[in-house]
Enzyme design. Structure first.
Site, PDB file in Angstrom:
ATOM      1  N   ASP A   1     -47.213  20.515 -74.345  1.00  0.00           N
ATOM      2  CA  ASP A   1     -46.059  19.629 -74.458  1.00  0.00           C
ATOM      3  C   ASP A   1     -44.810  20.499 -74.575  1.00  0.00           C
ATOM      4  O   ASP A   1     -44.844  21.555 -75.212  1.00  0.00           O
ATOM      5  CB  ASP A   1     -46.202  18.743 -75.699  1.00  0.00           C
ATOM      6  N   ALA A   2     -43.721  20.057 -73.993  1.00  0.00           N
ATOM      7  CA  ALA A   2     -42.470  20.809 -74.102  1.00  0.00           C
ATOM      8  C   ALA A   2     -41.932  20.750 -75.521  1.00  0.00           C
ATOM      9  O   ALA A   2     -42.131  19.767 -76.238  1.00  0.00           O
ATOM     10  CB  ALA A   2     -41.432  20.252 -73.124  1.00  0.00           C
TER      11      ALA A   2
ATOM     12  N   LYS B   1     -28.207  27.218 -85.835  1.00  0.00           N
ATOM     13  CA  LYS B   1     -26.796  27.100 -86.212  1.00  0.00           C
ATOM     14  C   LYS B   1     -26.438  28.092 -87.306  1.00  0.00           C
ATOM     15  O   LYS B   1     -27.183  28.245 -88.284  1.00  0.00           O
ATOM     16  CB  LYS B   1     -26.507  25.680 -86.700  1.00  0.00           C
TER      17      LYS B   1
ATOM     18  N   GLU C   1     -23.922  28.629 -77.419  1.00  0.00           N
ATOM     19  CA  GLU C   1     -22.720  29.465 -77.477  1.00  0.00           C
ATOM     20  C   GLU C   1     -22.771  30.383 -78.675  1.00  0.00           C
ATOM     21  O   GLU C   1     -23.492  30.134 -79.652  1.00  0.00           O
ATOM     22  CB  GLU C   1     -21.477  28.582 -77.549  1.00  0.00           C
TER      23      GLU C   1
ATOM     24  N   LYS D   1     -21.636  25.751 -89.688  1.00  0.00           N
ATOM     25  CA  LYS D   1     -21.984  24.399 -89.269  1.00  0.00           C
ATOM     26  C   LYS D   1     -22.475  23.624 -90.483  1.00  0.00           C
ATOM     27  O   LYS D   1     -23.517  23.940 -91.062  1.00  0.00           O
ATOM     28  CB  LYS D   1     -23.072  24.419 -88.201  1.00  0.00           C
TER      29      LYS D   1
ATOM     30  N   GLU E   1     -29.792  26.669 -78.696  1.00  0.00           N
ATOM     31  CA  GLU E   1     -30.853  25.700 -78.428  1.00  0.00           C
ATOM     32  C   GLU E   1     -31.946  26.383 -77.617  1.00  0.00           C
ATOM     33  O   GLU E   1     -31.669  27.220 -76.753  1.00  0.00           O
ATOM     34  CB  GLU E   1     -30.305  24.511 -77.635  1.00  0.00           C
TER      35      GLU E   1
ATOM     36  N   LYS F   1     -50.879  19.496 -86.590  1.00  0.00           N
ATOM     37  CA  LYS F   1     -50.073  18.474 -87.260  1.00  0.00           C
ATOM     38  C   LYS F   1     -50.882  17.934 -88.437  1.00  0.00           C
ATOM     39  O   LYS F   1     -52.109  17.917 -88.413  1.00  0.00           O
ATOM     40  CB  LYS F   1     -49.731  17.320 -86.303  1.00  0.00           C
TER      41      LYS F   1
ATOM     42  N   ARG G   1     -35.939  18.735 -82.971  1.00  0.00           N
ATOM     43  CA  ARG G   1     -36.617  17.449 -82.827  1.00  0.00           C
ATOM     44  C   ARG G   1     -37.504  17.095 -84.019  1.00  0.00           C
ATOM     45  O   ARG G   1     -38.173  16.073 -83.988  1.00  0.00           O
ATOM     46  CB  ARG G   1     -37.460  17.428 -81.550  1.00  0.00           C
ATOM     47  N   LYS G   2     -37.501  17.919 -85.055  1.00  0.00           N
ATOM     48  CA  LYS G   2     -38.350  17.641 -86.215  1.00  0.00           C
ATOM     49  C   LYS G   2     -37.510  17.619 -87.495  1.00  0.00           C
ATOM     50  O   LYS G   2     -37.834  18.251 -88.497  1.00  0.00           O
ATOM     51  CB  LYS G   2     -39.471  18.683 -86.307  1.00  0.00           C
TER      52      LYS G   2
ATOM     53  N   PHE H   1     -58.959  19.400 -78.580  1.00  0.00           N
ATOM     54  CA  PHE H   1     -57.577  19.868 -78.712  1.00  0.00           C
ATOM     55  C   PHE H   1     -57.573  21.376 -78.447  1.00  0.00           C
ATOM     56  O   PHE H   1     -57.342  22.178 -79.348  1.00  0.00           O
ATOM     57  CB  PHE H   1     -57.049  19.539 -80.107  1.00  0.00           C
TER      58      PHE H   1
ATOM     59  N   ASP I   1     -42.116  22.104 -80.743  1.00  0.00           N
ATOM     60  CA  ASP I   1     -40.767  21.949 -81.284  1.00  0.00           C
ATOM     61  C   ASP I   1     -40.479  23.009 -82.341  1.00  0.00           C
ATOM     62  O   ASP I   1     -39.351  23.514 -82.443  1.00  0.00           O
ATOM     63  CB  ASP I   1     -40.580  20.555 -81.887  1.00  0.00           C
ATOM     64  N   LYS I   2     -41.489  23.347 -83.125  1.00  0.00           N
ATOM     65  CA  LYS I   2     -41.277  24.360 -84.162  1.00  0.00           C
ATOM     66  C   LYS I   2     -41.195  25.768 -83.579  1.00  0.00           C
ATOM     67  O   LYS I   2     -40.497  26.635 -84.126  1.00  0.00           O
ATOM     68  CB  LYS I   2     -42.415  24.280 -85.198  1.00  0.00           C
TER      69      LYS I   2
ATOM     70  N   HIS J   1     -46.479  24.314 -83.329  1.00  0.00           N
ATOM     71  CA  HIS J   1     -46.078  23.106 -82.620  1.00  0.00           C
ATOM     72  C   HIS J   1     -44.920  23.456 -81.692  1.00  0.00           C
ATOM     73  O   HIS J   1     -44.034  24.237 -82.060  1.00  0.00           O
ATOM     74  CB  HIS J   1     -45.655  22.026 -83.623  1.00  0.00           C
TER      75      HIS J   1
ATOM     76  N   ASP K   1     -23.784  20.795 -90.688  1.00  0.00           N
ATOM     77  CA  ASP K   1     -25.115  20.215 -90.514  1.00  0.00           C
ATOM     78  C   ASP K   1     -26.134  20.993 -91.321  1.00  0.00           C
ATOM     79  O   ASP K   1     -27.062  20.420 -91.902  1.00  0.00           O
ATOM     80  CB  ASP K   1     -25.533  20.258 -89.034  1.00  0.00           C
TER      81      ASP K   1
END
Length: 402
Positions: free
Chosen positions: A252-253, A279, A57, A283, A44, A176, A258-259, A244, A18-19, A16, A285
């Site tokens: 798709d970008a 990260k 960074e 961090k 990123e 998916k 985003r997941k 598909f 995003d992945k 995918h 997060d």
């Protein structure tokens, strides 16, 4: 909690878009940590048709020093990106590991962020940012994960394994899944709907080849779900849009982070909003979400509760957490306040400071690429990988509550 209801979670495959971005970002984290265990990284990734772009960074000995790239570092970063895309399986006209255009916009870490995070004098290492992080565990599966997300991940993992082994040569990397389960008395008992959309080779959207693909998917799902969960009443949606063939970053970008619900508990638990991939473990997060899962899982593994949510909060530059919250949703054998006190009393946790978390879970290692697809939680602790999935704190918790 309601005793009878339907609940749904989704997963996305390693292909995918995003992945793909998440895995590239974490491959960069692993590369830098392999050079310098104290590296600072915030990477990123953007993926789109025949293009990968990095931004963010870093601070890393042997890679970026005194405001400049070390000789060979830029080439090694690009090689890491291309290798990651190749391992995922993209050799398509619209996205190919060898011919894609690569841009690197990584730069040195902000000195103002560094001064808050780094230890100095009598100041301990501070949190890399403010935020709230959640951990969760429940007894629905052997992995102590919500069943809907656990099965959604495992379906796609099996598709990827079969694609790479040649057992399902008609599959392409992007996919998916979505699993809807009926809960009765708070326990999953039946699958009411299964959705699987998978990128495929040309021709597998009609006739006998379409039937072959759908029969294959149904067979995989039947092997993943517990016996008796599927029935004539289960609704199936396999490639419901039809064709598909165009997929992945060409369709798709993709962007890092985003997941976040796919990465965690499939919506069965709150989420603080921060992504993990790209990260380094200073961090919170990332690291505080891992220790929260570790604590929640050990509480359930110890038999202290059947369901547990944990929240931690931090301020940037401050080492100690601002709050610790435990909620066992009425399933605990002792009061939630006592569990909070027990957690605080266990010295080897290091007070849940960023340094304590990194030390206890041994997070300053190149272990993150594998976590960037099919969920960060509910995975088998193996060697250095997924240390937050170990249940080696269960006895300490039971002793503290005795």
């Amino acid at each position: 909690m309601r005793s009878t209801y339907l609940f749904t979670s989704e997963s996305v495959s390693e292909g995918h878009p995003d992945k793909v971005s998440d895995q590239i970002s974490d491959a960069i984290v692993d590369l830098l940590l392999s050079k310098d265990p104290e590296a600072r990284v915030a990477c990123e990734t953007l993926t789109t048709t025949q293009r990968v772009v990095l931004a963010g960074e870093l601070r890393c000995k042997g890679v970026y020093e005194n405001g400049a790239w070390v000789d060979g570092a830029l080439e090694e970063i690009e090689q890491t990106v291309r290798r990651t895309v190749r391992e995922i399986g993209y050799e398509q006209d619209g996205f190919h590991w060898e011919t894609l255009t690569f841009e690197n916009h990584l730069h040195g870490q902000s000195a103002h962020i560094a001064q808050g995070v780094d230890a100095s004098g009598n100041k301990d290492e501070g949190a890399g940012d403010q935020g709230i992080m959640f951990g969760f565990a429940c007894d629905e599966t052997p992995d102590l994960m919500p069943a809907t997300i656990d099965y959604s991940h495992k379906i796609l993992q099996r598709l990827a394994t079969d694609r790479k082994s040649g057992a399902a040569p008609f599959l392409e990397p992007d996919a998916k899944s979505q699993v809807t389960l009926r809960y009765r008395d708070g326990k999953p008992v039946a699958a009411t709907a299964i959705v699987v959309s998978t990128q495929h080779a040309p021709g597998y959207d009609e006739g006998a080849k379409e039937a072959e693909l759908k029969d294959y998917v149904k067979g995989v799902v039947a092997e993943i779900l517990p016996e008796g969960f599927l029935s004539d009443e289960t609704r199936w949606h396999i490639n419901p849009t039809g064709t598909f063939v165009i997929g992945g970053p060409d369709g798709d970008a993709g962007l890092t982070g985003r997941k976040i619900i796919v990465d965690t508990y499939g919506g069965a638990s709150p989420h603080g909003g921060g992504a993990f991939s790209g990260k380094d473990p200073t961090k919170v997060d990332r690291s505080a979400a891992y220790i929260s899962r570790y604590l929640a899982k050990n509480i359930v593994a110890a038999g202290i509760a059947r369901r547990c949510t944990i929240q931690l909060s931090y301020a940037i530059g401050v080492s100690e957490p601002l709050s610790l919250y435990v909620d066992t949703h009425g399933t605990g054998t002792v009061g939630d306040e006592r569990i909070e006190d027990a957690i605080r009393s266990i010295d080897k946790l290091g007070g849940l400071t960023p340094r304590g978390i990194r030390t206890h879970l041994k997070l300053n290692k190149p272990i993150y690429r594998r976590s960037a697809a099919y969920g960060h939680f509910g995975r088998a602790a193996e060697g250095d990988h997924f240390p937050w999935e170990r249940t080696d704190l269960a006895d300490d918790l039971k002793a503290a509550l005795a």
